[in-house]
Design an enzyme around this catalytic site. Sequence first.
Site, PDB file in Angstrom:
ATOM      1  N   SER A 227       0.844  -1.192   0.000  1.00 51.29           N
ATOM      2  CA  SER A 227       0.000   0.000   0.000  1.00 51.29           C
ATOM      3  C   SER A 227       0.886   1.251   0.000  1.00 51.29           C
ATOM      4  O   SER A 227       1.738   1.386  -0.874  1.00 51.29           O
ATOM      5  CB  SER A 227      -0.947  -0.033   1.203  1.00 51.29           C
ATOM      6  N   ASP A 464      -8.768  -4.848  -6.327  1.00 49.89           N
ATOM      7  CA  ASP A 464      -8.369  -3.648  -5.583  1.00 49.89           C
ATOM      8  C   ASP A 464      -8.971  -2.411  -6.237  1.00 49.89           C
ATOM      9  O   ASP A 464      -8.753  -2.156  -7.421  1.00 49.89           O
ATOM     10  CB  ASP A 464      -6.837  -3.546  -5.566  1.00 49.89           C
ATOM     11  N   HIS A 498      -8.120  -4.404  -1.714  1.00 47.73           N
ATOM     12  CA  HIS A 498      -6.824  -3.848  -1.329  1.00 47.73           C
ATOM     13  C   HIS A 498      -6.218  -4.594  -0.142  1.00 47.73           C
ATOM     14  O   HIS A 498      -4.996  -4.705  -0.033  1.00 47.73           O
ATOM     15  CB  HIS A 498      -6.996  -2.372  -0.994  1.00 47.73           C
TER      16      HIS A 498
END
Length: 517
Positions: A227, A464, A498
Amino acid sequence: MDLLETSLLCTLVFLCFLCLAVKSLCGELVAPIGSAPDFPCVDAHKAREYRLLSSSSPPPTTTSSESGPEPPYARPSPTSYKVYHHSKPLALTYGSHLPSFDIAYETWGTLNPQKDNVILLHTGLSASSHAASTKLNPADGWWQKFIGPGKALDTDQFYVICTNVLGGCYGSTGPSSLDPTSSSSPHDATRYGTNFPILSIFDMVSAQFHLLDCLGIDRLYASVGCSMGAMQSLAAVWLHPDRVGKVVSISGSARSSPGSVAMRYAQRSVLMADPNWNNGFYYDGLPPHTGMKLARQIATITYRSGPEWDHRFGRKLRDLSPSSSSSPSPNPNIIPSLTAPKNSIRVPALCPDFLIETYLDHQGEQFCLKYDANSLIYISKAMDLFDMTLPALEELNLVPPPRATVPDPAPPQQTASGSSKPRRSYPPPSAHLSPHPSAHLPSLAAGLSPLANTPALILGVQSDILFPVEQQREVADALRMAGNDRVRYYELGGVWGHDTFLLDVLNVGGAIRGFLS
């Protein structure tokens, strides 16, 4: 008192009584006596605020959610991590500086005599340095299943370091820290608040390398991040190509997309609209807990995927039975005189009613007093500003350094039983992963030129929505266009969105372990 004054006074009294009568009449017309709407979700905010006002000590931190597979994000105790203090000024990307700073960090594994088995693990926005359990803190960390003997980051082989980022609130210097320039005496210093300077991802990484210098670590075996940590991982190689042997970027980007910027802007907007935020100077009063809760709810929507919501919650509604702890009253916010007869249709509520609503409400509630609001604002803004295209770097007077010239790192010998595996040979790169490459791809390739000789693992997730898979394809394509023929790219399926990098131990962990060894 003359006649005129007496007349005016009587008129004023009459008008007051008339207003009260009209208000009473309107109240009876709108909601009969005893029939006022009930909003337990709104009352919960008021109750939290009352508890905060009544408490002279900071609110206790909450435990991790039990409503799903999310990892814990508990605030670590200051006694459970190490702190590096940098006493000299740190120049920042946007023209300001910090007079000094602290970096909180934790380690796992054993540092070998050559100090060449070090992996620097970069966190996401809100995570602490506690990525896995330690002797000082046996609680599970946010990447617990990925760190340890035989795991993705094998502590029989590697020495893993994880820091709380600069700007954070879990031991590193951030907006909630005392500003040493605010007073001549440390005892009278005030917190930075929004006097804290704007940060960049590069500033966060620069602070980490000062820590590495202090530890006598000249070169990392690998830089690993997920991330926002994937952004830091790429930035680490860009800043110091000869000091990073390999790079792992998972569910990240080399250039924040407008969609991601928009989602983070929405979070900051609801947070800054909370009156308690007070332009960032709330540390001596109430924190913006309601704004933080709403910001977290928005963020949670971007962390997962629609198919997972369907599988996990569907359109199920919460239980309204009297025994259900999730329902304060049978029909909240509904006027009793207007409800359907008993044993008839279920009357909806305006407060959380669908299970997906109760889940978002719970996630926001768990987070709203756990993380500093200003840290969320500053760090999320740093993510928005991240852009590794050459024109963007040049605007910041960041000149790409020469690409790495040192050989690829050989896998270090294991500190426990077993032997290291032979070095992996990479097949030639394939054509562009993106069927329609973006117009800025050549400028991104030029910006990523310092990474041309660094073996890279790029992982993307098809579900995602925060960092769409096209962004990871773009990173892999740009690296190859820059001349890097040792790029490994894997695209994962699944429904976790995600958060796949936190949950998919088999695929994410397997890809990392194979690449590093």
